[in-house]
Write a protein that holds these residues in place. Structure first.
Motif, PDB file in Angstrom:
ATOM      1  N   MET A   1       0.695  -1.204   0.043  1.00 11.94           N
ATOM      2  CA  MET A   1      -0.013   0.091  -0.119  1.00 11.94           C
ATOM      3  C   MET A   1       0.943   1.398   0.032  1.00 11.94           C
ATOM      4  N   GLU A   2       0.426   1.933  -0.789  1.00 14.90           N
ATOM      5  CA  GLU A   2       1.058   3.539  -0.934  1.00 14.90           C
ATOM      6  C   GLU A   2       0.233   4.727  -0.320  1.00 14.90           C
ATOM      7  N   SER A   3       0.863   5.489   0.215  1.00 14.65           N
ATOM      8  CA  SER A   3       0.351   6.815   0.719  1.00 14.65           C
ATOM      9  C   SER A   3       1.042   8.027   0.788  1.00 14.65           C
ATOM     10  N   ALA A   4       0.506   9.182   1.372  1.00 13.91           N
ATOM     11  CA  ALA A   4       1.145  10.371   1.362  1.00 13.91           C
ATOM     12  C   ALA A   4       2.420  10.381   2.494  1.00 13.91           C
ATOM     13  N   VAL A   5       2.698  11.543   2.710  1.00 14.92           N
ATOM     14  CA  VAL A   5       3.764  11.898   3.656  1.00 14.92           C
ATOM     15  C   VAL A   5       3.480  11.275   4.992  1.00 14.92           C
ATOM     16  N   ALA A   6       4.519  10.990   5.776  1.00 19.48           N
ATOM     17  CA  ALA A   6       4.094  10.169   7.304  1.00 19.48           C
ATOM     18  C   ALA A   6       3.229  11.166   8.183  1.00 19.48           C
ATOM     19  N   ASN A   7       3.494  12.159   8.138  1.00 20.30           N
ATOM     20  CA  ASN A   7       2.936  13.063   9.093  1.00 20.30           C
ATOM     21  C   ASN A   7       1.492  13.658   8.529  1.00 20.30           C
ATOM     22  N   SER A   8       1.008  13.234   7.332  1.00 22.45           N
ATOM     23  CA  SER A   8      -0.136  13.786   7.073  1.00 22.45           C
ATOM     24  C   SER A   8      -1.450  13.104   7.442  1.00 22.45           C
ATOM     25  N   VAL A   9      -2.641  13.317   7.152  1.00 25.37           N
ATOM     26  CA  VAL A   9      -3.721  12.524   7.637  1.00 25.37           C
ATOM     27  C   VAL A   9      -3.867  11.356   6.770  1.00 25.37           C
ATOM     28  N   LEU A  10      -3.508  11.332   5.480  1.00 27.15           N
ATOM     29  CA  LEU A  10      -3.290  10.238   4.586  1.00 27.15           C
ATOM     30  C   LEU A  10      -2.332   9.452   4.964  1.00 27.15           C
ATOM     31  N   GLY A  11      -1.224   9.787   5.509  1.00 29.92           N
ATOM     32  CA  GLY A  11      -0.058   8.968   5.962  1.00 29.92           C
ATOM     33  C   GLY A  11      -0.421   8.392   7.314  1.00 29.92           C
ATOM     34  N   MET A  12      -1.203   8.996   8.372  1.00 27.81           N
ATOM     35  CA  MET A  12      -1.544   8.264   9.321  1.00 27.81           C
ATOM     36  C   MET A  12      -2.438   7.425   9.366  1.00 27.81           C
ATOM     37  N   ILE A  13      -3.502   7.757   8.542  1.00 26.55           N
ATOM     38  CA  ILE A  13      -4.643   6.540   8.635  1.00 26.55           C
ATOM     39  C   ILE A  13      -3.999   5.155   8.239  1.00 26.55           C
ATOM     40  N   PRO A  14      -3.178   4.808   7.265  1.00 25.44           N
ATOM     41  CA  PRO A  14      -2.676   3.612   7.116  1.00 25.44           C
ATOM     42  C   PRO A  14      -1.689   2.916   8.543  1.00 25.44           C
ATOM     43  N   GLN A  15      -1.001   3.981   8.766  1.00 27.36           N
ATOM     44  CA  GLN A  15      -0.062   3.784   9.852  1.00 27.36           C
ATOM     45  C   GLN A  15      -0.940   3.342  11.207  1.00 27.36           C
ATOM     46  N   SER A  16      -2.049   4.061  11.388  1.00 26.36           N
ATOM     47  CA  SER A  16      -2.859   3.607  12.707  1.00 26.36           C
ATOM     48  C   SER A  16      -3.942   2.612  12.345  1.00 26.36           C
ATOM     49  N   MET A  17      -3.897   2.230  11.236  1.00 25.09           N
ATOM     50  CA  MET A  17      -4.888   1.025  10.818  1.00 25.09           C
ATOM     51  C   MET A  17      -4.143  -0.310  11.037  1.00 25.09           C
ATOM     52  N   ALA A  18      -2.623  -0.111  10.674  1.00 23.50           N
ATOM     53  CA  ALA A  18      -1.914  -1.232  10.410  1.00 23.50           C
ATOM     54  C   ALA A  18      -2.134  -2.387  11.408  1.00 23.50           C
ATOM     55  N   THR A  19      -1.831  -1.849  12.702  1.00 22.47           N
ATOM     56  CA  THR A  19      -2.103  -2.789  13.715  1.00 22.47           C
ATOM     57  C   THR A  19      -3.190  -3.528  13.838  1.00 22.47           C
ATOM     58  N   TYR A  20      -4.460  -2.906  13.598  1.00 22.65           N
ATOM     59  CA  TYR A  20      -5.807  -3.714  13.704  1.00 22.65           C
ATOM     60  C   TYR A  20      -5.867  -4.658  12.240  1.00 22.65           C
ATOM     61  N   TRP A  21      -5.307  -4.304  11.160  1.00 17.21           N
ATOM     62  CA  TRP A  21      -5.350  -4.971  10.057  1.00 17.21           C
ATOM     63  C   TRP A  21      -4.605  -6.198  10.312  1.00 17.21           C
ATOM     64  N   ALA A  22      -3.467  -5.992  11.169  1.00 17.66           N
ATOM     65  CA  ALA A  22      -2.664  -7.356  11.195  1.00 17.66           C
ATOM     66  C   ALA A  22      -3.327  -8.127  12.031  1.00 17.66           C
ATOM     67  N   LYS A  23      -3.982  -7.692  13.221  1.00 17.24           N
ATOM     68  CA  LYS A  23      -4.798  -8.703  14.109  1.00 17.24           C
ATOM     69  C   LYS A  23      -5.834  -9.521  13.173  1.00 17.24           C
ATOM     70  N   ASP A  24      -6.116  -9.005  12.178  1.00 19.96           N
ATOM     71  CA  ASP A  24      -7.192  -9.566  11.307  1.00 19.96           C
ATOM     72  C   ASP A  24      -6.580 -10.294  10.279  1.00 19.96           C
ATOM     73  N   GLY A  25      -5.412 -10.435  10.219  1.00 17.26           N
ATOM     74  CA  GLY A  25      -4.655 -11.398   9.229  1.00 17.26           C
ATOM     75  C   GLY A  25      -4.016 -10.710   8.067  1.00 17.26           C
ATOM     76  N   ILE A  26      -4.070  -9.506   8.067  1.00 20.07           N
ATOM     77  CA  ILE A  26      -3.347  -8.846   7.010  1.00 20.07           C
ATOM     78  C   ILE A  26      -2.222  -8.063   7.175  1.00 20.07           C
ATOM     79  N   ASP A  27      -1.015  -8.678   6.323  1.00 21.62           N
ATOM     80  CA  ASP A  27       0.228  -8.199   6.415  1.00 21.62           C
ATOM     81  C   ASP A  27       0.498  -6.925   5.624  1.00 21.62           C
ATOM     82  N   LEU A  28       0.503  -5.721   6.204  1.00 22.02           N
ATOM     83  CA  LEU A  28       0.697  -4.664   5.270  1.00 22.02           C
ATOM     84  C   LEU A  28       1.863  -4.164   5.086  1.00 22.02           C
ATOM     85  N   GLN A  29       2.386  -3.936   3.921  1.00 24.86           N
ATOM     86  CA  GLN A  29       3.806  -3.587   3.743  1.00 24.86           C
ATOM     87  C   GLN A  29       3.468  -1.988   3.243  1.00 24.86           C
ATOM     88  N   LEU A  30       3.761  -1.125   3.858  1.00 28.03           N
ATOM     89  CA  LEU A  30       3.338   0.430   3.571  1.00 28.03           C
ATOM     90  C   LEU A  30       4.420   1.294   3.116  1.00 28.03           C
TER      91      LEU A  30
END
Length: 299
Positions: A1-30
């Motif tokens: 998955m790709e997104s914008a700069v790390a400290n932007s809203v669009l960067g923070m959303i996948p970073q913050s969701m990564a833990t929840y996705w991982a718990k549900d079996g999705i290995d995210l490479q961001l």
């Protein structure tokens, strides 16, 4: 998955969701700090699984215009490979000037240098439309393009007079900027100045005292970007379903972790989405009773 700069809203959303996705079996490479118009192209070509992309960029890809103009019919063909999972709130365009200069409103920026985002960015058209809505006639100012990451320092160095940044609400970087030098955020005249429907934007309000060095005495009215999670049409249906389900079941919890993400639970599931849904996402929306317009049904 790709997104914008790390400290932007669009960067923070996948970073913050990564833990929840991982718990549900999705290995995210961001991969962050990406140009999202290019990320969309990678998704369309099957070279990338997913990306947060501007609806405006997808519209440009379908028509073979803007950053995809040189691709001709190939752009339209690639657009047919794109599917979406859900819509997300993006950043707010916050037009910043120094409080002690002579720019008090948009029309005062005539003859000035206005930052309008990175070259070939979907933001260029959006910001210019915002300036026009504010009363700044196109052609009456000097539009400056530069990478997002360099924009704040360039503004501090005096390379442009109006810094229209894509910031999250109550952005820490903008708060820090306002502490070094008091700022004013330019406002539209009315909350009724809705953005053109095709630009993937919605009205947003920035109250006084949002930032420590902000001098606005009245709320600043601006526009907020709407983005969408894009995937290739051949993306796994089960993974698409789980990405979507996990996102909506945990977005309220994620919103509590950062002031910039408070709007995550407040927008419609399909806000800003203009590409057909992936079957996996559609399955989830049917489960929870979300009505999907005919134009967004999988093709």
């Amino acid at each position: 998955m790709e997104s914008a700069v790390a400290n932007s809203v669009l960067g923070m959303i996948p970073q913050s969701m990564a833990t929840y996705w991982a718990k549900d079996g999705i290995d995210l490479q961001l991969s962050l700090n990406q140009t999202l118009t290019k990320s969309l192209l990678k998704v369309a070509a099957g070279k990338l699984d997913s990306a947060l992309v501007p609806p405006l960029a997808f519209d440009a890809l379908k028509k073979g215009v803007g950053p995809y103009k040189k691709m001709g019919n190939k752009a339209t063909q690639l657009a047919s490979n794109v599917r979406t999972l859900f819509g997300v709130p993006g950043s707010l365009f916050q037009a910043v000037t120094w409080a002690d200069d002579d720019i008090k409103n948009w029309s005062d920026a005539a003859g000035k240098r206005v930052f309008i985002g990175p070259p070939s960015s979907a933001a260029n058209k959006q910001i210019m439309a915002l300036a026009t809505a504010g009363g700044l006639t196109e052609g009456s100012y000097d539009p400056i393009k530069a990478p997002w990451g360099a924009a704040t320092q360039s503004f501090q160095d005096g390379q442009f007079d109006v810094y229209v940044g894509a910031f999250g609400f109550a952005s820490q970087s903008l708060a820090e900027l306002s502490l070094s030098h008091k700022i004013r955020i330019l406002s539209l005249a009315s909350e009724n100045q809705e953005p053109p429907a095709e630009l993937g934007l919605q009205i947003a309000i920035i109250p006084p005292n949002t930032y420590p060095g902000q001098v606005n005495e009245s709320p600043a009215i601006t526009w907020q970007t709407l983005m969408m999670m894009a995937v290739h049409k051949d993306f796994s249906e089960e993974t698409a379903y789980q990405l979507t389900k996990t996102y909506f079941e945990n977005r309220a919890a994620v919103a509590k972790t950062n002031a910039m993400l408070t709007q995550l639970p407040t927008i419609d599931h399909l806000a800003g989405v203009n590409a057909p849904l992936h079957p996996g996402a559609l399955r989830y929306f049917k489960e929870i009773g979300v009505s999907v317009p005919d134009n967004l049904l999988p093709q």
